[in-house]
Write a protein that holds these residues in place. Structure first.
Motif: not given
Length: 231
Positions: A140-152, A200-213, A46-47
């Motif tokens: 945006v490219l991970s779909g939802n910012g989850a670690y499982l989707n963040s290999f991009v 940073l995008g790989f380490l930061l998780k969550g919609r609010t945290v990532m978009l605000v940062s 999945f990753f």
């Protein structure tokens, strides 16, 4: 001599076998996940494939683009392993060489990271915007910012470090055109910060945290550019 359209058609034809394999893998993994079959041993698949990007909430379009980025990252390796007609031992050796070639630019990148520290407001502003856009793109490219989707984010970080060393590639030339509007020779620093933004995008998780940062980085960059113009 082939036209640009003909060259693109040839390129599409060359990647079709690898794309068919990738699409089949995505379909199998997505189907399994949708049926609730998500055992631990499938998590690496999945990753590394980004199969669930945009499936579990988030943006489907962003997830699809993210999978396209991952496909481009692995395409040569997939083709070498499955379609090169070489002996199995040589296929694995060549695939390993291709992967190491991609990774070989990461260490030189970290040796130059200190060059991001500057008192030039314009340069620093461009760097902030570079980092901020990467953080937002990671979401945006991970779909939802989850670690499982963040290999991009990892794939883009490695790709950008490679293009920084070779001064070539789609991302490098696109940034070269954009940054030249403000001043020449900003491309390298923009991309160095942009690459760091994917970390940073790989380490930061969550919609609010990532978009605000990401938004704060971009806002800081705009302010610094404005101050540079005022000086």
């Amino acid at each position: 001599m082939m036209t640009r359209t003909e060259r693109f058609a040839e390129y599409l034809k060359s990647i079709l076998p690898s794309l068919a394999v990738s699409a089949a893998i995505w379909l199998v993994l997505q189907s399994a996940a949708c049926m609730g079959f998500r055992p631990f041993f499938l998590r690496p698949f999945f990753f590394f494939t980004g199969a669930l990007a945009g499936i579990n909430g988030g943006t489907m379009i962003g997830g699809a683009i993210g999978r396209a980025v991952i496909f481009v990252f692995f395409e040569q390796i997939i083709w070498t392993l499955l379609f090169s007609k070489k002996p199995a031992k040589d296929r694995f050796k060549e695939a390993g060489r291709l992967l190491m070639k991609k990774l070989s630019h990461v260490i030189p990148y970290y040796k130059e990271i200190g060059e991001l520290v500057t008192i030039d407001y314009l340069m620093l502003g461009i760097e902030c915007i570079g980092a901020g856009t990467a953080v937002i793109l990671s979401y945006v490219l991970s779909g939802n910012g989850a670690y499982l989707n963040s290999f991009v984010s990892v794939a883009l970080f490695i790709t950008v470090t490679e293009e920084l060393q070779t001064h070539s590639g789609l991302i490098f030339h696109a940034c070269e055109k954009l940054t030249s509007i403000l001043r020449e020779n900003l491309t390298v620093n923009f991309l160095k910060a942009h690459a760091l933004g994917y970390v940073l995008g790989f380490l930061l998780k969550g919609r609010t945290v990532m978009l605000v940062s990401g938004g704060l980085f971009i806002l800081a960059g705009i302010i610094l550019i404005f101050l540079a113009k005022k000086k």
